[in-house]
Design a protein around this motif. Sequence first.
Motif, mmCIF file in Angstrom:
data_model
loop_
_atom_site.group_PDB
_atom_site.id
_atom_site.type_symbol
_atom_site.label_atom_id
_atom_site.label_comp_id
_atom_site.label_asym_id
_atom_site.label_seq_id
_atom_site.Cartn_x
_atom_site.Cartn_y
_atom_site.Cartn_z
ATOM 1 N N THR A 174 -45.471 17.881 -5.680
ATOM 2 C CA THR A 174 -45.851 17.391 -4.369
ATOM 3 C C THR A 174 -44.754 17.671 -3.365
ATOM 4 O O THR A 174 -43.600 17.897 -3.741
ATOM 5 N N ARG A 175 -45.127 17.658 -2.091
ATOM 6 C CA ARG A 175 -44.142 17.682 -1.015
ATOM 7 C C ARG A 175 -44.014 16.307 -0.361
ATOM 8 O O ARG A 175 -43.300 16.158 0.629
ATOM 9 N N ASP A 176 -44.679 15.329 -0.932
ATOM 10 C CA ASP A 176 -44.669 13.956 -0.422
ATOM 11 C C ASP A 176 -43.536 13.187 -1.108
ATOM 12 O O ASP A 176 -43.635 12.818 -2.279
ATOM 13 N N ARG A 177 -42.468 12.927 -0.383
ATOM 14 C CA ARG A 177 -41.310 12.257 -0.980
ATOM 15 C C ARG A 177 -41.638 10.824 -1.393
ATOM 16 O O ARG A 177 -41.123 10.326 -2.389
ATOM 17 N N GLY A 178 -42.501 10.178 -0.628
ATOM 18 C CA GLY A 178 -42.888 8.825 -0.980
ATOM 19 C C GLY A 178 -43.627 8.765 -2.303
ATOM 20 O O GLY A 178 -43.444 7.824 -3.088
ATOM 21 N N LEU A 179 -44.450 9.769 -2.571
ATOM 22 C CA LEU A 179 -45.178 9.822 -3.834
ATOM 23 C C LEU A 179 -44.219 9.937 -5.010
ATOM 24 O O LEU A 179 -44.423 9.334 -6.071
ATOM 25 N N LEU A 180 -43.147 10.697 -4.845
ATOM 26 C CA LEU A 180 -42.162 10.843 -5.920
ATOM 27 C C LEU A 180 -41.387 9.554 -6.175
ATOM 28 O O LEU A 180 -40.795 9.394 -7.246
ATOM 29 N N ARG A 181 -41.371 8.661 -5.196
ATOM 30 C CA ARG A 181 -40.645 7.403 -5.384
ATOM 31 C C ARG A 181 -41.508 6.312 -6.007
ATOM 32 O O ARG A 181 -41.030 5.193 -6.205
ATOM 33 N N ARG A 182 -42.763 6.650 -6.361
ATOM 34 C CA ARG A 182 -43.613 5.671 -7.022
ATOM 35 C C ARG A 182 -43.002 5.285 -8.361
ATOM 36 O O ARG A 182 -42.756 6.138 -9.219
ATOM 37 N N ARG A 183 -42.754 4.017 -8.568
ATOM 38 C CA ARG A 183 -42.024 3.572 -9.743
ATOM 39 C C ARG A 183 -42.692 3.920 -11.070
ATOM 40 O O ARG A 183 -42.029 4.267 -12.045
ATOM 41 N N PRO A 184 -44.050 3.844 -11.182
ATOM 42 C CA PRO A 184 -44.642 4.133 -12.498
ATOM 43 C C PRO A 184 -44.694 5.619 -12.849
ATOM 44 O O PRO A 184 -45.090 5.961 -13.962
ATOM 45 N N LEU A 185 -44.353 6.523 -11.938
ATOM 46 C CA LEU A 185 -44.554 7.958 -12.168
ATOM 47 C C LEU A 185 -43.725 8.452 -13.339
ATOM 48 O O LEU A 185 -42.512 8.269 -13.384
ATOM 49 N N TRP A 186 -44.393 9.121 -14.278
ATOM 50 C CA TRP A 186 -43.735 9.609 -15.487
ATOM 51 C C TRP A 186 -42.814 10.792 -15.190
ATOM 52 O O TRP A 186 -41.665 10.818 -15.616
ATOM 53 N N ALA A 187 -43.305 11.787 -14.469
ATOM 54 C CA ALA A 187 -42.495 12.970 -14.154
ATOM 55 C C ALA A 187 -43.045 13.625 -12.893
ATOM 56 O O ALA A 187 -44.261 13.738 -12.721
ATOM 57 N N ASP B 226 -59.308 15.569 -3.418
ATOM 58 C CA ASP B 226 -59.867 14.295 -2.979
ATOM 59 C C ASP B 226 -59.273 13.102 -3.738
ATOM 60 O O ASP B 226 -59.921 12.068 -3.886
ATOM 61 N N ARG B 227 -58.048 13.214 -4.228
ATOM 62 C CA ARG B 227 -57.426 12.126 -4.986
ATOM 63 C C ARG B 227 -56.407 11.402 -4.112
ATOM 64 O O ARG B 227 -55.593 12.044 -3.443
ATOM 65 N N ASP B 228 -56.408 10.060 -4.162
ATOM 66 C CA ASP B 228 -55.371 9.335 -3.442
ATOM 67 C C ASP B 228 -54.141 9.204 -4.339
ATOM 68 O O ASP B 228 -54.155 9.575 -5.515
ATOM 69 N N ASP B 229 -53.058 8.677 -3.781
ATOM 70 C CA ASP B 229 -51.775 8.663 -4.485
ATOM 71 C C ASP B 229 -51.835 7.878 -5.791
ATOM 72 O O ASP B 229 -51.277 8.301 -6.817
ATOM 73 N N ASP B 230 -52.477 6.730 -5.785
ATOM 74 C CA ASP B 230 -52.535 5.907 -6.991
ATOM 75 C C ASP B 230 -53.238 6.638 -8.126
ATOM 76 O O ASP B 230 -52.785 6.594 -9.283
ATOM 77 N N VAL B 231 -54.324 7.326 -7.819
ATOM 78 C CA VAL B 231 -55.064 8.054 -8.841
ATOM 79 C C VAL B 231 -54.245 9.230 -9.366
ATOM 80 O O VAL B 231 -54.245 9.518 -10.571
ATOM 81 N N LEU B 232 -53.517 9.914 -8.483
ATOM 82 C CA LEU B 232 -52.670 11.021 -8.924
ATOM 83 C C LEU B 232 -51.614 10.551 -9.918
ATOM 84 O O LEU B 232 -51.376 11.188 -10.946
#
Length: 263
Positions: A149-162, A130-136
């Motif tokens: 993830t299998r969501d390519r857009g999520l991997l392109r989130r600039r703040p993502l550490w790894a 039940d988590r949205d992308d920002d919370v993840l």
Amino acid sequence: MERPPSAAAWHAGVMEPQQLCLRVAEELRFFLPPRHRYADVHVPYDGTSSLGHVVESAGVPLPEVGGLRVAGRPVAPSHRPASGDTVEVLPVPRPQPLPFSPPRFLLDVHLGTLARRLRLVGLDTTYHNDRDDDVLVEEANAERRILLTRDRGLLRRRPLWAGAHVRGTRPDEQFHDVLGRFAPPLAPWTRCTACNGPLEHVGKGEVERRLEEGTRATYDAFARCLDCDRLYWPGAHHDRLTAIVAAAQRTVAEAGARSVDRM
């Protein structure tokens, strides 16, 4: 009134549009649009964007890139290339070097079965449905977890550490992919597959009052989750789970052997 450039001027290179040539490794081409998967990719370049931005705009998330080279020279994603440069886009090595070991994982909402299997072999794996992308992204960064993830857009989130893209649509394929990519040290039967808490072995006498009659008469070895108090014993599915664990150990051993061969 200013006149538009003539065709001759264009051909002479006066107004030549800027381009880069991306030479994407075969392992990464499935991220590209279908029309670009079988040859070098020529993309327009504005002269100011970083190379990392250009690569992601073409479709390849930066967490999947193991290196970038221009004219045979390694460059950082922040590098600003020159028009006409050919850029080699390399995949992450397998197994992938990690900033710490064992790794900790966070899985997105579509990977519940994979989460249970990673916990089965003792990997610290957080999962919520039940988590949205920002919370993840916030949770992955705060807890220093690798976001799977299998969501390519999520991997392109600039703040993502790894993060890492999980290959495969079936749980067996996904499990094999993650273990082969990271070759993590395994500790089977040490985590609760329901909540990720640590397990402790308990004597039958400590939990006997909680058992149904058939279980109490048939089994003698038990473990209890220290977080959610769930009980475990080698029940009807034990042979299937043992086979999953054995396959995981083989995958990690093979990945480790490949790493040694490259040294």
